[in-house]
Design a protein around this motif. Structure first.
Motif, PDB file in Angstrom:
ATOM      1  N   TRP A   1      -0.915  20.528   3.239  1.00  0.00           N
ATOM      2  CA  TRP A   1      -0.162  19.307   3.566  1.00  0.00           C
ATOM      3  C   TRP A   1      -0.535  18.165   2.622  1.00  0.00           C
ATOM      4  O   TRP A   1       0.328  17.470   2.077  1.00  0.00           O
TER       5      TRP A   1
ATOM      6  N   LEU B   1       1.694  16.191  -0.264  1.00  0.00           N
ATOM      7  CA  LEU B   1       1.945  14.752  -0.197  1.00  0.00           C
ATOM      8  C   LEU B   1       1.372  13.984  -1.388  1.00  0.00           C
ATOM      9  O   LEU B   1       2.038  13.116  -1.956  1.00  0.00           O
TER      10      LEU B   1
ATOM     11  N   VAL C   1       3.524  20.010  10.694  1.00  0.00           N
ATOM     12  CA  VAL C   1       3.871  20.123   9.277  1.00  0.00           C
ATOM     13  C   VAL C   1       5.085  21.033   9.102  1.00  0.00           C
ATOM     14  O   VAL C   1       5.979  20.753   8.282  1.00  0.00           O
TER      15      VAL C   1
ATOM     16  N   ILE D   1       8.210  19.079   9.857  1.00  0.00           N
ATOM     17  CA  ILE D   1       8.613  18.222   8.732  1.00  0.00           C
ATOM     18  C   ILE D   1       9.270  19.065   7.645  1.00  0.00           C
ATOM     19  O   ILE D   1      10.324  18.705   7.093  1.00  0.00           O
TER      20      ILE D   1
ATOM     21  N   TYR E   1       7.450  10.466  13.482  1.00  0.00           N
ATOM     22  CA  TYR E   1       7.798  10.802  12.099  1.00  0.00           C
ATOM     23  C   TYR E   1       9.271  10.483  11.818  1.00  0.00           C
ATOM     24  O   TYR E   1       9.607   9.871  10.796  1.00  0.00           O
TER      25      TYR E   1
ATOM     26  N   GLU F   1      10.089   7.764   8.944  1.00  0.00           N
ATOM     27  CA  GLU F   1      10.639   8.217   7.666  1.00  0.00           C
ATOM     28  C   GLU F   1      12.153   8.396   7.692  1.00  0.00           C
ATOM     29  O   GLU F   1      12.775   8.469   6.638  1.00  0.00           O
TER      30      GLU F   1
ATOM     31  N   TRP G   1       3.191   7.671   6.061  1.00  0.00           N
ATOM     32  CA  TRP G   1       3.891   7.759   7.345  1.00  0.00           C
ATOM     33  C   TRP G   1       3.673   9.099   8.043  1.00  0.00           C
ATOM     34  O   TRP G   1       3.540   9.146   9.267  1.00  0.00           O
ATOM     35  N   GLN G   2       3.654  10.178   7.310  1.00  0.00           N
ATOM     36  CA  GLN G   2       3.501  11.482   7.953  1.00  0.00           C
ATOM     37  C   GLN G   2       2.154  11.609   8.674  1.00  0.00           C
ATOM     38  O   GLN G   2       2.116  11.927   9.868  1.00  0.00           O
TER      39      GLN G   2
END
Length: 526
Positions: A139, A143, A184, A187, A226, A230, A329-330
């Motif tokens: 993750w 990112l 994750v 997302i 989330y 986002e 943000w995540q």
């Protein structure tokens, strides 16, 4: 000179990029070694026998009835090792009674191989730690790049609370691994809802549910945050793909209960367990925090516990990493979702219940290091402080507190953050060293005190008057006795006392500390 420094930074970055996976594997191996080395130092903790017995029931009989408040994934993992060396449950265990942990203690003593059986049970949890590490690494790399991923994994794998619960046969590390994986994966699916990503999202979500029922509120709240932060774009194909994820998740959850069917429902144990968990939350649990007592918890419990049980250097790096919040943000959604649910929980008995929060904090703390690298000495000092606090805590990761606790953590919190019954082996050894013929002691733990731990004669403990001779006090029992619970007196009877009445450990000078969780006095007869 500036050009040379830039060139060195680029060279270091390229080296880490090329070798990031090898470095990550080395960090996981080091942390795994540290975890395994704790297995035989501590005896079992309060919840481990119960989880072991329940997991062994499913392996041996294909039923899951002993106690359904927790799902079976981590329990079965913890039971595989003992099962393979011949440990078996008996038929006369009464469901949802103290018979279950008593049976778990009996299983641990299988063939007089207590240390081996316990170590094998705890070893079953180690793969969940590996999965959690993989989530952090993948993750963060996705990112922020490989260098941040290595730093995040370094930080995560050195955190004492993570090392502690990765070394116990409980459900908390499984929740951490699969809640992170499900978040994750969610997302990942939202970015491109292919059937493969939908199946991954549904499968990870199911494994989170099979790890612990608290994932059911955690995951939706984290994903909702989330989406709000986002605002990913949704299309019509997301809806059909989501249906596939739900289908895959439902099948995997059902498979986790061996496709059982009863009361006109698939996996009836799932529904009864969920009902038990909800009832437990409604009723609450005895809680101690900062000298206060409650049956339904404190809304500020988890922020306080995070502040005193997380290394201060890690917290400093985390707050530096928040300097430019738009890029985080995540991780912030995961942190905020877990904390938001924690605020409303009536069960405040340990940082372990929000352990997945570190999955989000580690990447942001890694950003903190990168944002400080212009001042080379500052991140170096913080990393050295962090690593030293972790290494010096060995093997006592469970009762780790940072410098804010000022050496007296029992004034802040007890239970699974400090005293989960883990120091009985140490107490027994110390009692033999001093030649104690007996000890007045009341433990929170179901255990085989004489056969496995070789205690001297144990006498009932009066919480209001010390017994002449040796007295040992579990700090959890000491602090929670103020709740007006029924407590044993010296003559073995139970007394319901006023929480305002003074307990004798409050009125005498501190005794000898056994491990981190027990205090020992030799009281002269008066």
């Amino acid at each position: 000179m500036k050009r040379d420094a830039t060139k060195r930074d680029a060279t270091r970055h390229d080296a880490i990029q090329r070798h990031s996976l090898a470095i990550a594997l080395a960090l996981v191996a080091l942390a795994s070694l540290r975890i395994v080395l704790t297995y035989t130092v501590f005896n079992h903790t309060s919840d481990e026998p119960n989880h072991l017995a329940c997991g062994l029931e499913l392996l041996q009989k294909g039923t899951y009835t002993f106690e359904t408040q927790h799902p079976p994934l981590a329990r079965v993992a913890a039971a595989i090792g003992p099962y393979l060396i011949g440990a078996r449950i008996r038929d006369q265990v009464q469901h949802d009674t103290m018979d279950v942990p008593v049976e778990g203690v009996r299983i641990l003593s299988h063939n007089h191989q207590y240390d081996l059986t316990l170590a094998l049970s705890r070893l079953g949890i180690l793969p969940f730690f590996w999965i959690a590490c993989a989530v952090v690494f993948w993750w963060t790399r996705r990112l922020y790049g490989a260098e941040a991923a290595v730093l995040a994994l370094l930080l995560f794998s050195f955190l004492p609370p993570i090392l502690a619960h990765a070394g116990l046969a409980t459900t908390d590390m499984a929740l951490t691994a699969f809640l992170g994986a499900a978040f994750v994966a969610g997302i990942y699916w939202s970015e491109d809802p292919t059937p493969r990503r939908a199946a991954l999202f549904g499968g990870c979500t199911a494994l989170a549910v099979l790890s612990k029922y608290s994932s059911l509120p955690f995951l939706p709240v984290c994903l909702l945050l989330y989406f709000l932060l986002e605002r990913p774009k949704f299309q019509r194909r997301h809806l059909a793909s989501l249906g596939l994820a739900v289908l895959v998740g439902a099948v995997v959850v059902w498979a986790g209960f061996l496709f059982s069917f009863g009361n006109s429902l698939p996996a009836p144990e799932f529904f009864s367990g969920l009902q038990s968990a909800l009832q437990h939350n409604r009723l609450g649990h005895p809680t101690y925090l900062l000298g206060q007592h409650s049956e339904t918890g404190f809304w500020y419990y988890y922020p306080v516990i995070l502040a005193v049980k997380t290394p201060l250097a890690f917290l400093a790096l985390f707050f530096v990493g928040l300097y430019r919040p738009k890029g985080v943000w995540q991780p912030l959604a995961l942190i905020g979702g877990v904390l938001a649910v924690g605020f409303y929980s009536s069960i405040n008995i340990g940082l372990r219940h929000i352990l997945p929060i570190y999955l989000g904090m580690a990447p942001i703390a890694a950003l903190g290091i990168l944002r400080l690298r212009a001042r080379v000495w500052l991140p170096a000092v913080l990393l050295l402080w962090f690593a030293a606090s972790s290494l010096l805590a060995h093997p006592d990761y469970l009762p780790y507190f940072n410098e804010l606790a000022a050496g007296q953590p029992e004034k802040i919190v007890v239970d699974s953050d400090l005293d989960w019954g883990q120091d009985l082996k140490r107490l027994s050894r110390r009692l033999h060293e001093v030649g104690a013929p007996s000890v007045a002691f009341h433990s929170i733990l179901v255990a085989s005190y004489y056969d496995e731990f070789h205690f001297p004669r144990m006498t009932p403990q009066d919480p209001f008057v010390p017994t002449p001779g040796w007295n040992a006090v579990s700090v959890t029992y000491w602090k929670l006795a103020r709740l007006g619970l029924m407590v044993p007196t010296r003559d073995g009877k139970l007394e319901n006392h006023s929480p305002d009445r003074t307990l004798w450990p409050d009125a005498v000078p501190p005794g000898e500390r056994i491990g981190k969780s027990i205090i020992l006095w030799n009281m002269v007869a008066r």
